[in-house]
Design an enzyme around this catalytic site. Sequence first.
Site, PDB file in Angstrom:
ATOM      1  CG  HIS A 185       4.634  -8.442  11.436  1.00 55.09           C
ATOM      2  ND1 HIS A 185       3.921  -7.747  10.494  1.00 55.09           N
ATOM      3  CD2 HIS A 185       5.895  -7.978  11.359  1.00 55.09           C
ATOM      4  CE1 HIS A 185       4.726  -6.894   9.877  1.00 55.09           C
ATOM      5  NE2 HIS A 185       5.934  -7.013  10.376  1.00 55.09           N
ATOM      6  CG  ASP A 224       8.642  -8.494   8.141  1.00 54.65           C
ATOM      7  OD1 ASP A 224       8.173  -7.353   8.041  1.00 54.65           O
ATOM      8  OD2 ASP A 224       9.130  -8.954   9.195  1.00 54.65           O
ATOM      9  CG  ASP A 265       7.372  -4.010  11.522  1.00 56.89           C
ATOM     10  OD1 ASP A 265       7.841  -3.477  12.555  1.00 56.89           O
ATOM     11  OD2 ASP A 265       8.052  -4.732  10.782  1.00 56.89           O
ATOM     12  CG  HIS A 294      -1.816  -8.954 -26.356  1.00 54.36           C
ATOM     13  ND1 HIS A 294      -2.781  -8.180 -26.895  1.00 54.36           N
ATOM     14  CD2 HIS A 294      -1.829  -8.698 -25.035  1.00 54.36           C
ATOM     15  CE1 HIS A 294      -3.367  -7.494 -25.939  1.00 54.36           C
ATOM     16  NE2 HIS A 294      -2.802  -7.790 -24.810  1.00 54.36           N
TER      17      HIS A 294
END
Length: 851
Positions: A63, A65, A187, A420
């Site tokens: 897991h 984070d 979680d 752009h």
Amino acid sequence: SALQLPQPCGRQGDGHVTHLNINRCHMIFGLFSNMAGRSQQLATSCHATKPGMLNVHLVPHTHDDVGWLKTVDQYYYGDRNDIQHAGVQYILDSVVDQLLKNQDRRFIYVEMAFFYRWWKSQSSSVQQTVKQLVNEGRLEFVNGGWCMSDEAATHYSAVIDQMTIGLRFLNETFGAFGRPRVTWHIDPFGHAREHASMFAQMGFDGFFFGRLDYQDRARRMRNKEQELLWRASDSLTPPMADLFTGILPNGYNPPEGFCWDQLCSDPPIRDDPDLEDYNVDDVVGCFLVIANSQSTVYKTNHIIMTMGSDFQYENANLWYKNLDKLIHYVNARQANGNKVNVLYSTPSCYLQELHRANLTWPLKTDDFFPYADDAHDFWTGYFTSRPALKRYERISNSNLQTCNQLEVFGEKAMAVAQHHDAVSGTEKQHVANDYARKLANGWQHCRVLVSNSLAALSGLSAERIYCENLNVSVCPLTESSKKFLQVTFDPETGLISIELPNDVLLKRPRYNASAGNNVESRQPSGAYIFRPNSSTPFIISRTAKTEIIKTSVVQEVRQWFAPWVSQVVRLYADSRALELEWTVGPVPIDDSLGKEVITRLDTSIKTSEYFYTDSNGREVLQRKKDFWPTWNLKQSEPIAGNYYPINSRAYIKDDVDQLTVVTDRSQGGGSIQNGSLEIMLHHRLLHYDFRGVGEPLNEISGIFPDGLVVRGRLLLTLDPLPTAADMHRPLAEGMVLQPLLTFTCLSTHSPNHMHIRTFSGLLAALPPAVHLLTLSQWDEDSVLLRLEHQYQSSESKVSSQAVTVNLQKLFSTLEVLGVAELNLSANQWKDEMKRFDWTPEKGTGHQCCVS
Ligand SMILES: *[C@@H]1O[C@H](CO)[C@@H](O)[C@H](O)[C@H]1NC(C)=O
Ligand SMILES: *[C@@H]1O[C@H](CO)[C@@H](O)[C@H](O)[C@H]1NC(C)=O
Ligand SMILES: *[C@@H]1O[C@H](CO)[C@@H](O)[C@H](O)[C@H]1NC(C)=O
Ligand SMILES: *[C@@H]1O[C@H](CO)[C@@H](O)[C@H](O)[C@H]1NC(C)=O
Ligand SMILES: *[C@@H]1O[C@H](CO)[C@@H](O)[C@H](O)[C@H]1NC(C)=O
Ligand SMILES: *[C@@H]1O[C@H](CO)[C@@H](O)[C@H](O)[C@H]1NC(C)=O
Ligand SMILES: CC(=O)N[C@H]1CO[C@H](CO)[C@@H](O)[C@@H]1O
């Protein structure tokens, strides 16, 4: 390339592809192609199970984070291991090596923010190897979003975007084999119904999570109801928003005694019988006890065990070596008649077995908020924690939508400036990717695009200045400049409007006093947990110093309640909503007490303890004080236990009237007294709440050395019941997608009225019920368009009806060549989508409205 046109959603087959009947659907323009079937792959890549036995699915996982105690970068590289030992790059390196050592081994990976970085830095031969592992089902992606989103404080549009980014990367990199079948929120602290609805519409077959209220868990264990069918919308026709949901047995940790990571200290399996500390019989015996006991709280002869935890598998050999042995020695007992079969597995292989079991599952129609892990530990403080950041996230989301739309319009309409190009290619994707991690950084790229597009579209090329600190109410230009021009792009309507603003709207009182109440908190109140010391709020001041201002545009009453709490009550001439602009902070702490500042609206509406809060900004759920629709709640926290997340609105009503409050960010709130609605605006706390962060929530910053000052707005409407939704739906959408304000300095000689081009991307306004959720460049030839019907099934007589939109006549500068429809996360063509079907148990699925 031939353009094929699959049936758009809800189309009646009249041959006009571009006429869509919209009933809360989403769609996309694009090219059509074929994909390999993934269900075929599942059948062969899952290990065989044994029908007459208890099959234990071991799921190796980590897991990771995407930022918590350390930044994302620190987690990725394994920097600052003094704070927390964690390095994701090593985890992925190590797992891939270990998977290659034994083809029975399995691993799942979740967070694309990390995986994407790792993938980019691999050689093509490693990438080839990893593709092979994915194709063979040995490495499986679950969830697949950029991160594992929070469910309480997130707005659905941002959730859809972050899932789309991750899932698109997976599809482009691994094709159909990379598509996650299962979503995995092990979680998050409570689970939102709208999340489940979105996951269903993204085509997921099942959902697993780890945390739920401790009383609810106990009851579900007794009744074998930890696996259920969640019907996550009362507007979508089942099974459209049905999601099979499984609650994991140990949060997301391994069973006690079986953690073999380098971060753990459980004994390894010592299997040399010649040595004294041989422990195979102990380990196997203990495992069998745990497995058999776990099987008594689940329905089928399959159970799942999560073998991993936070940032584990950095040295994956430790885990796999012991898991190999565990599987070997437990299964060896089958020769003696033991009926337990252990296997390496993944959530989708486990889900497949549950589906094969062909059982019926209890139906759930409410949600999993609030989450309490003990009698006085309600995780309802984080609904409001860090209010300035929550607002910043919301503004960034709105800006990102603007940026996306302007790219589409700007590029296609006017072939915008050179700058752009710098932001249109990979970088643009990078901006979008980075968004979840680095809002400010992403916005840097975006503003070049916005400036150029606005310049081209409005014909006004002066330098544009953005006021990014509007979240904390500081805008240097509008304060120092005598004359400035405001160019607004409204993502709701696609309109650019330009005006010299009335002074009143932008002038700040810099701040003091508001109608807030002050609830003293005790030690355990923190970033996660809300725990007022007393259930009676302390009123900051019953009287306020006031000042009244009236112009033709606006009337406002400015109120000062205390030097740190002020409020402006404002009514615009053309609006039916009352605006409350609150300013709170620095919250005083000279009495050594942390404070949770709430605002409370007391009315004579006969609420009978009911109130309503939205789910991720979309559908609204009914709430009742001290009551859960699906189980008998024993209430132990009269205030904190009645708080729910409010992402965009909350309301109270009786048979006649409805009072709706629209918020400008996620907050927590509830109705503690009949007729009253309260919202927590800000909190500043001096103690740590023992949930891992290791520090109290006491925000100070450079501009606010004495404590953060936060400003925000609440919009209030009081409406007769039948038209309430027609008021609050547009109001809330407008609050979420705010016009992007940019300012341009003019010389003092400039005339007040200049000739400026105006531009509209839409040829005509969309029907009121339809909202343009997404319009962004997808690839060279296509754009991604999401239109949503924003009304719930029965909330408005007129607006809840299905409507038809003519796409051909919608855009001023886009020519629609064809439409191809995808699922919500745009990683699957609609006609290739096939989800598992699940059957609800008869007589389950309590309606919220039954008291
Ligand atoms: C599932 O169970 C139902 C009855 O409960 C039965 O009619 C059906 O044939 C079963 N399906 C399969 C695939 O076994
Ligand atoms: C407010 O926004 C700015 C960027 O515009 C950001 O840097 C800052 O961190 C935000 N403030 C808070 C308290 O979140
Ligand atoms: C909390 O409440 C108790 C009793 O109601 C009181 O004795 C105590 O001083 C309060 N603590 C704080 C920090 O306000
Ligand atoms: C409110 O703030 C203004 C400006 O900062 C200040 O002049 C005034 O004295 C304050 N009022 C109170 C009641 O603190
Ligand atoms: C709220 O109203 C209901 C009925 O209308 C009543 O039963 C209940 O006691 C009231 N609650 C409070 C806290 O006054
Ligand atoms: C998924 O990716 C493949 C290429 O890997 C592409 O052909 C297909 O169109 C993509 N599917 C979607 C829904 O974008
Ligand atoms: C928005 C949308 O079209 N969602 C679809 C995605 O795929 C699932 C599974 O087939 C459908 O149920 C949704 O309608």
